[in-house]
Scaffold this motif. Sequence first.
Motif, PDB file in Angstrom:
ATOM      1  N   ALA A  47       0.828  -1.207   0.000  1.00  0.00           N
ATOM      2  CA  ALA A  47       0.000   0.000   0.000  1.00  0.00           C
ATOM      3  C   ALA A  47       0.863   1.257   0.000  1.00  0.00           C
ATOM      4  O   ALA A  47       0.621   2.197  -0.774  1.00  0.00           O
ATOM      5  N   SER A  48       1.896   1.282   0.856  1.00  0.00           N
ATOM      6  CA  SER A  48       2.760   2.469   0.913  1.00  0.00           C
ATOM      7  C   SER A  48       3.582   2.602  -0.357  1.00  0.00           C
ATOM      8  O   SER A  48       3.816   3.718  -0.849  1.00  0.00           O
ATOM      9  N   GLY A  49       4.030   1.465  -0.947  1.00  0.00           N
ATOM     10  CA  GLY A  49       4.786   1.538  -2.192  1.00  0.00           C
ATOM     11  C   GLY A  49       3.938   2.006  -3.360  1.00  0.00           C
ATOM     12  O   GLY A  49       4.401   2.791  -4.198  1.00  0.00           O
ATOM     13  N   THR A  50       2.709   1.525  -3.437  1.00  0.00           N
ATOM     14  CA  THR A  50       1.797   1.991  -4.491  1.00  0.00           C
ATOM     15  C   THR A  50       1.511   3.476  -4.334  1.00  0.00           C
ATOM     16  O   THR A  50       1.424   4.220  -5.322  1.00  0.00           O
ATOM     17  N   GLU A  51       1.367   3.901  -3.095  1.00  0.00           N
ATOM     18  CA  GLU A  51       1.170   5.337  -2.840  1.00  0.00           C
ATOM     19  C   GLU A  51       2.353   6.153  -3.332  1.00  0.00           C
ATOM     20  O   GLU A  51       2.184   7.231  -3.914  1.00  0.00           O
ATOM     21  N   ALA A  52       3.577   5.625  -3.124  1.00  0.00           N
ATOM     22  CA  ALA A  52       4.771   6.337  -3.595  1.00  0.00           C
ATOM     23  C   ALA A  52       4.781   6.436  -5.118  1.00  0.00           C
ATOM     24  O   ALA A  52       5.169   7.465  -5.683  1.00  0.00           O
ATOM     25  N   VAL A  53       4.354   5.368  -5.800  1.00  0.00           N
ATOM     26  CA  VAL A  53       4.273   5.410  -7.261  1.00  0.00           C
ATOM     27  C   VAL A  53       3.256   6.445  -7.712  1.00  0.00           C
ATOM     28  O   VAL A  53       3.489   7.211  -8.653  1.00  0.00           O
ATOM     29  N   LEU A  54       2.121   6.509  -7.031  1.00  0.00           N
ATOM     30  CA  LEU A  54       1.096   7.488  -7.385  1.00  0.00           C
ATOM     31  C   LEU A  54       1.595   8.912  -7.168  1.00  0.00           C
ATOM     32  O   LEU A  54       1.280   9.817  -7.952  1.00  0.00           O
ATOM     33  N   ARG A  55       2.369   9.112  -6.118  1.00  0.00           N
ATOM     34  CA  ARG A  55       2.879  10.449  -5.820  1.00  0.00           C
ATOM     35  C   ARG A  55       3.905  10.920  -6.845  1.00  0.00           C
ATOM     36  O   ARG A  55       4.230  12.110  -6.893  1.00  0.00           O
ATOM     37  N   ALA A  56       4.442   9.980  -7.648  1.00  0.00           N
ATOM     38  CA  ALA A  56       5.374  10.367  -8.696  1.00  0.00           C
ATOM     39  C   ALA A  56       4.665  10.852  -9.958  1.00  0.00           C
ATOM     40  O   ALA A  56       5.317  11.344 -10.875  1.00  0.00           O
ATOM     41  N   HIS A  57       3.340  10.707 -10.016  1.00  0.00           N
ATOM     42  CA  HIS A  57       2.596  11.140 -11.194  1.00  0.00           C
ATOM     43  C   HIS A  57       2.523  12.668 -11.243  1.00  0.00           C
ATOM     44  O   HIS A  57       2.382  13.324 -10.207  1.00  0.00           O
ATOM     45  N   PRO A  58       2.611  13.259 -12.441  1.00  0.00           N
ATOM     46  CA  PRO A  58       2.555  14.734 -12.538  1.00  0.00           C
ATOM     47  C   PRO A  58       1.299  15.331 -11.923  1.00  0.00           C
ATOM     48  O   PRO A  58       1.342  16.427 -11.370  1.00  0.00           O
ATOM     49  N   ASN A  59       0.172  14.656 -12.008  1.00  0.00           N
ATOM     50  CA  ASN A  59      -1.058  15.209 -11.453  1.00  0.00           C
ATOM     51  C   ASN A  59      -1.002  15.339  -9.937  1.00  0.00           C
ATOM     52  O   ASN A  59      -1.682  16.179  -9.364  1.00  0.00           O
ATOM     53  N   SER A  60      -0.223  14.505  -9.285  1.00  0.00           N
ATOM     54  CA  SER A  60      -0.115  14.601  -7.831  1.00  0.00           C
ATOM     55  C   SER A  60       0.879  15.668  -7.414  1.00  0.00           C
ATOM     56  O   SER A  60       0.889  16.117  -6.272  1.00  0.00           O
ATOM     57  N   LEU A  61       1.759  16.071  -8.357  1.00  0.00           N
ATOM     58  CA  LEU A  61       2.750  17.099  -8.050  1.00  0.00           C
ATOM     59  C   LEU A  61       2.241  18.499  -8.350  1.00  0.00           C
ATOM     60  O   LEU A  61       2.825  19.481  -7.917  1.00  0.00           O
ATOM     61  N   ARG A  62       1.136  18.582  -9.106  1.00  0.00           N
ATOM     62  CA  ARG A  62       0.597  19.890  -9.484  1.00  0.00           C
ATOM     63  C   ARG A  62      -0.621  20.206  -8.650  1.00  0.00           C
ATOM     64  O   ARG A  62      -1.611  19.480  -8.670  1.00  0.00           O
ATOM     65  N   ALA A  63      -0.572  21.274  -7.895  1.00  0.00           N
ATOM     66  CA  ALA A  63      -1.733  21.707  -7.124  1.00  0.00           C
ATOM     67  C   ALA A  63      -2.747  22.352  -8.055  1.00  0.00           C
ATOM     68  O   ALA A  63      -2.394  23.018  -9.028  1.00  0.00           O
ATOM     69  N   PRO A  64      -4.053  22.164  -7.813  1.00  0.00           N
ATOM     70  CA  PRO A  64      -5.072  22.765  -8.660  1.00  0.00           C
ATOM     71  C   PRO A  64      -4.962  24.287  -8.659  1.00  0.00           C
ATOM     72  O   PRO A  64      -4.737  24.907  -7.620  1.00  0.00           O
ATOM     73  N   SER A  65      -5.082  24.895  -9.822  1.00  0.00           N
ATOM     74  CA  SER A  65      -5.008  26.347  -9.933  1.00  0.00           C
ATOM     75  C   SER A  65      -6.338  26.970  -9.564  1.00  0.00           C
ATOM     76  O   SER A  65      -7.336  26.292  -9.343  1.00  0.00           O
ATOM     77  N   ALA A  66      -6.338  28.307  -9.513  1.00  0.00           N
ATOM     78  CA  ALA A  66      -7.576  29.008  -9.174  1.00  0.00           C
ATOM     79  C   ALA A  66      -8.647  28.746 -10.220  1.00  0.00           C
ATOM     80  O   ALA A  66      -9.832  28.635  -9.910  1.00  0.00           O
ATOM     81  N   GLY A  67      -8.223  28.613 -11.493  1.00  0.00           N
ATOM     82  CA  GLY A  67      -9.195  28.303 -12.538  1.00  0.00           C
ATOM     83  C   GLY A  67      -9.796  26.931 -12.376  1.00  0.00           C
ATOM     84  O   GLY A  67     -10.967  26.707 -12.645  1.00  0.00           O
ATOM     85  N   ASP A  68      -8.976  25.963 -11.905  1.00  0.00           N
ATOM     86  CA  ASP A  68      -9.491  24.629 -11.665  1.00  0.00           C
ATOM     87  C   ASP A  68     -10.497  24.632 -10.541  1.00  0.00           C
ATOM     88  O   ASP A  68     -11.520  23.964 -10.592  1.00  0.00           O
ATOM     89  N   LEU A  69     -10.189  25.379  -9.469  1.00  0.00           N
ATOM     90  CA  LEU A  69     -11.056  25.396  -8.298  1.00  0.00           C
ATOM     91  C   LEU A  69     -12.357  26.129  -8.543  1.00  0.00           C
ATOM     92  O   LEU A  69     -13.305  25.993  -7.767  1.00  0.00           O
ATOM     93  N   SER A  70     -12.411  26.938  -9.623  1.00  0.00           N
ATOM     94  CA  SER A  70     -13.642  27.672  -9.885  1.00  0.00           C
ATOM     95  C   SER A  70     -14.740  26.778 -10.446  1.00  0.00           C
ATOM     96  O   SER A  70     -15.892  27.165 -10.448  1.00  0.00           O
TER      97      SER A  70
END
Length: 296
Positions: free
Chosen positions: A68-91
């Motif tokens: 579970a922790s290793g799969t989580e680490a793989v997911l955290r390497a994805h670009p979508n997990s490294l990019r915080a939603p912008s103000a336009g996304d949150l609107s």
Amino acid sequence: MQRAFPTNLIDYRDRASVLIWVVLMGLAAQRFLALPERSFTAILLGSPVTLNITDSAILGALLAGLVASGTEAVLRAHPNSLRAPSAGDLSGAGDRVERINPVSRDHWVFWGLPIALTVVALLLLPLAPSVVYWVIGLITMGLALGFSLTGIYYTVDPFQPGYRRARLGLNALTYAAALVLFLVVYRTRVRSLVSATEVMVVSGLLALELLRGSGRPTVLVALYAGITGLVLGQATWALNYWRLDSLTGGLVLMIGFYNAVGLAQHGLQGRIRRRVLLEYGLITVAALALIWEFAP
């Protein structure tokens, strides 16, 4: 507008390879280490029930946490997990934010298949008739786990290239793991309390993998996956009273899993119609007829 991803991306393959080697070493330890067994007795439904905590159960719990922790680490390497939603996304609406950054929450839904593969390997490897078959099984487990982690990475974002191929590959791997699980559990002929629980937990995890791409709320997907696991657990309990061959019993459970997952997928999409029920009914009758004719 084009998406802006971070430039300092992490290669998910480094994290996946570390996880694969750790899991393989843990599975190898099952063959060479012997931990003391503990027994707990309780009264269930008026009769005494003894629960044995074996070394495989302890190792399975440890490996499940590591996977579970290793799969989580793989997911955290994805670009979508490294990019915080912008103000336009949150609107936009809430489901739009989750679609743009699907790893930001409810990422535990991706853990099901790797954990299920590890549990299946723990049940299967001790049945190897020789060291050669055991090594082949260990290598196959490593390949399957690597394939599942790669597929999970490429199915985080349904709009990224390679999603469709990865989704089809994950579906095939999930159904193959389910078939191996049912065959192994039905062959071991352990008590229904143990075998039904194993099938219920692992089939629920596999159903979670098959249903997570439906686009429905995660809680609803988890509910349907849990119901699927419960149905398969009850079916295992009932089939244990019949004197069926291991192949026959495993195939019957596979039909039940296919039907339960298929109906759950249609239910999540709100497409349960008479035609759908008739289609699955005819498939079930045809499959049971083939099993009755050709299975031992």
